[in-house]
Design a protein around this motif. Structure first.
Motif, PDB file in Angstrom:
ATOM      1  N   UNK A   5       0.830  -1.243   0.067  1.00 35.79           N
ATOM      2  CA  UNK A   5      -0.001   0.076  -0.098  1.00 35.79           C
ATOM      3  C   UNK A   5       0.953   1.358   0.046  1.00 35.79           C
ATOM      4  N   UNK A   6       0.312   2.207  -0.896  1.00 35.08           N
ATOM      5  CA  UNK A   6       1.226   3.617  -0.654  1.00 35.08           C
ATOM      6  C   UNK A   6       0.260   4.378   0.154  1.00 35.08           C
ATOM      7  N   UNK A  97      -2.885  -0.622  -3.281  1.00 32.13           N
ATOM      8  CA  UNK A  97      -3.594   0.635  -3.539  1.00 32.13           C
ATOM      9  C   UNK A  97      -2.916   1.611  -2.985  1.00 32.13           C
ATOM     10  N   UNK A  98      -3.326   3.013  -3.341  1.00 33.03           N
ATOM     11  CA  UNK A  98      -2.877   4.296  -2.885  1.00 33.03           C
ATOM     12  C   UNK A  98      -4.060   4.644  -1.979  1.00 33.03           C
ATOM     13  N   UNK A  99      -3.715   5.144  -0.680  1.00 33.29           N
ATOM     14  CA  UNK A  99      -4.709   5.814  -0.013  1.00 33.29           C
ATOM     15  C   UNK A  99      -4.089   7.149   0.390  1.00 33.29           C
ATOM     16  N   UNK A 105      -1.542   5.783   7.333  1.00 32.24           N
ATOM     17  CA  UNK A 105      -0.295   5.490   7.733  1.00 32.24           C
ATOM     18  C   UNK A 105      -0.222   4.884   8.929  1.00 32.24           C
ATOM     19  N   UNK A 106      -1.021   5.514  10.017  1.00 32.63           N
ATOM     20  CA  UNK A 106      -1.048   5.038  11.348  1.00 32.63           C
ATOM     21  C   UNK A 106      -1.664   4.144  11.452  1.00 32.63           C
ATOM     22  N   UNK A 107      -3.090   3.907  10.770  1.00 32.29           N
ATOM     23  CA  UNK A 107      -4.167   2.837  10.916  1.00 32.29           C
ATOM     24  C   UNK A 107      -3.432   1.503  10.447  1.00 32.29           C
ATOM     25  N   UNK A 116       5.266   4.815   3.206  1.00 27.63           N
ATOM     26  CA  UNK A 116       4.477   5.876   3.955  1.00 27.63           C
ATOM     27  C   UNK A 116       5.194   7.142   3.519  1.00 27.63           C
ATOM     28  N   UNK A 117       4.272   7.887   2.660  1.00 27.87           N
ATOM     29  CA  UNK A 117       4.723   9.242   2.045  1.00 27.87           C
ATOM     30  C   UNK A 117       4.017  10.423   2.817  1.00 27.87           C
ATOM     31  N   UNK A 118       5.137  11.579   2.958  1.00 21.92           N
ATOM     32  CA  UNK A 118       4.377  12.908   3.174  1.00 21.92           C
ATOM     33  C   UNK A 118       4.657  13.981   2.091  1.00 21.92           C
TER      34      UNK A 118
END
Lengths: 192, 192
Positions: A5-6, A97-99, A105-107, A116-118
């Motif tokens: 996942x992204x 998928x991408x969310x 990220x936390x969930x 995990x992207x910011x």
């Protein structure tokens, strides 16, 4: 093997939404952003406009009343958080998928293999983008950004107990204003 | 046009040094890390071992005495800060280069066109790396990392008034433990 996942967390106006969409398109996997709001609306009975705001932002300029209202039991925002959690975990179990946003990220921290992207950007770039995207409003773009940032950070901090925007929470953080949307897409896609 | 500089801030044990070296090698530009210490030693008269520590870390487990000593005028650490600043600005004016650590991101914020990078990694990865690199010591690797992190953050915060490790300070932040050293090098090089 767990689905990959992204998750994209983003500052308001930084282009996180469009970056998520493009990454998903290029990787040929679904992207959940506004689609998530519809799913949550179906499952929870909350209105999409409520979900849009209350699912990512502390409820008010003054955060304290919203939080102290919990003396009487969970708030509507708490119930929404639980539904969001359930739906995001369900999606991650279903397929790669991408969310975008919603503390995914936390969930998913122990539920899926996430990149995990910011995405963040300087004020000038974001101010220009939000006027282009959402038009002019009575408040200045800078005021709108500061208010959104503050309430998003408060929401994240309250539900996750982590500091929002702190590099150590993510695998990769990008300044979209300097790096550019397409270069951000490229980097994320290659690392995935 | 100003020289293009890559500044690399990094958590202790995250591989920032080796990433900086490799980026510089691939881009065929100089990398200043320990070379910086020699230059500062020549110019300041301070011993390299003092510069190594006092140029990046708050001076003591307990930071308060070090800072309150300033009632009597600038400390040796303050003098070192000034020499460091001067040398880093001089290097950036001279040619494109990679500079690792020493708050170069902050020092050059208005002086050069910088790609500001932050490298961090999870505790497990860093603990393994520092034992491989520096060997065993009486304290556990985790204790050594926590102490270094704390003192580096305090130093950064004191001299720059910015929060260390906060994504918004950088153009790109990478988790080297998950992404891998070579992939980090690749991303930085492409964005430069």
């Amino acid at each position: 093997m767990k689905n990959r996942i992204v998750t994209i967390s983003r500052e308001f106006g930084s282009g996180g939404h469009i970056i998520g969409k493009k990454v998903a398109e290029n990787l040929e996997i679904p992207c959940y952003d506004s689609e998530l709001i519809e799913k949550i609306a179906q499952e929870s009975g909350f209105a999409p406009s409520f979900i849009q705001e209350a699912g990512e932002y502390a409820s008010d300029e003054s955060m304290i009343p919203a939080f102290s209202a919990r003396a009487l039991g969970p708030t509507a925002q708490d119930l929404l958080w639980r539904v969001q959690q359930k739906i995001i975990i369900g999606l991650a179990e279903k397929h790669p998928c991408v969310i975008v946003g919603r503390c995914a990220d936390y969930i998913l921290r122990e539920k899926a293999e996430c990149l995990r992207v910011f995405i963040h950007a300087n004020m000038e770039y974001r101010a220009k983008r939000i006027v282009e995207t959402y038009g002019e409003q009575p408040e200045t773009p800078e005021q709108r950004i500061r208010d959104k940032d503050k309430r998003r950070a408060a929401y994240y901090c309250f539900y996750t107990e982590m500091k929002w925007g702190y590099a150590q929470n993510y695998h990769i953080c990008l300044e979209s204003g300097v790096i550019g949307i397409d270069a951000c897409v490229n980097v994320i896609q290659r690392l995935y």
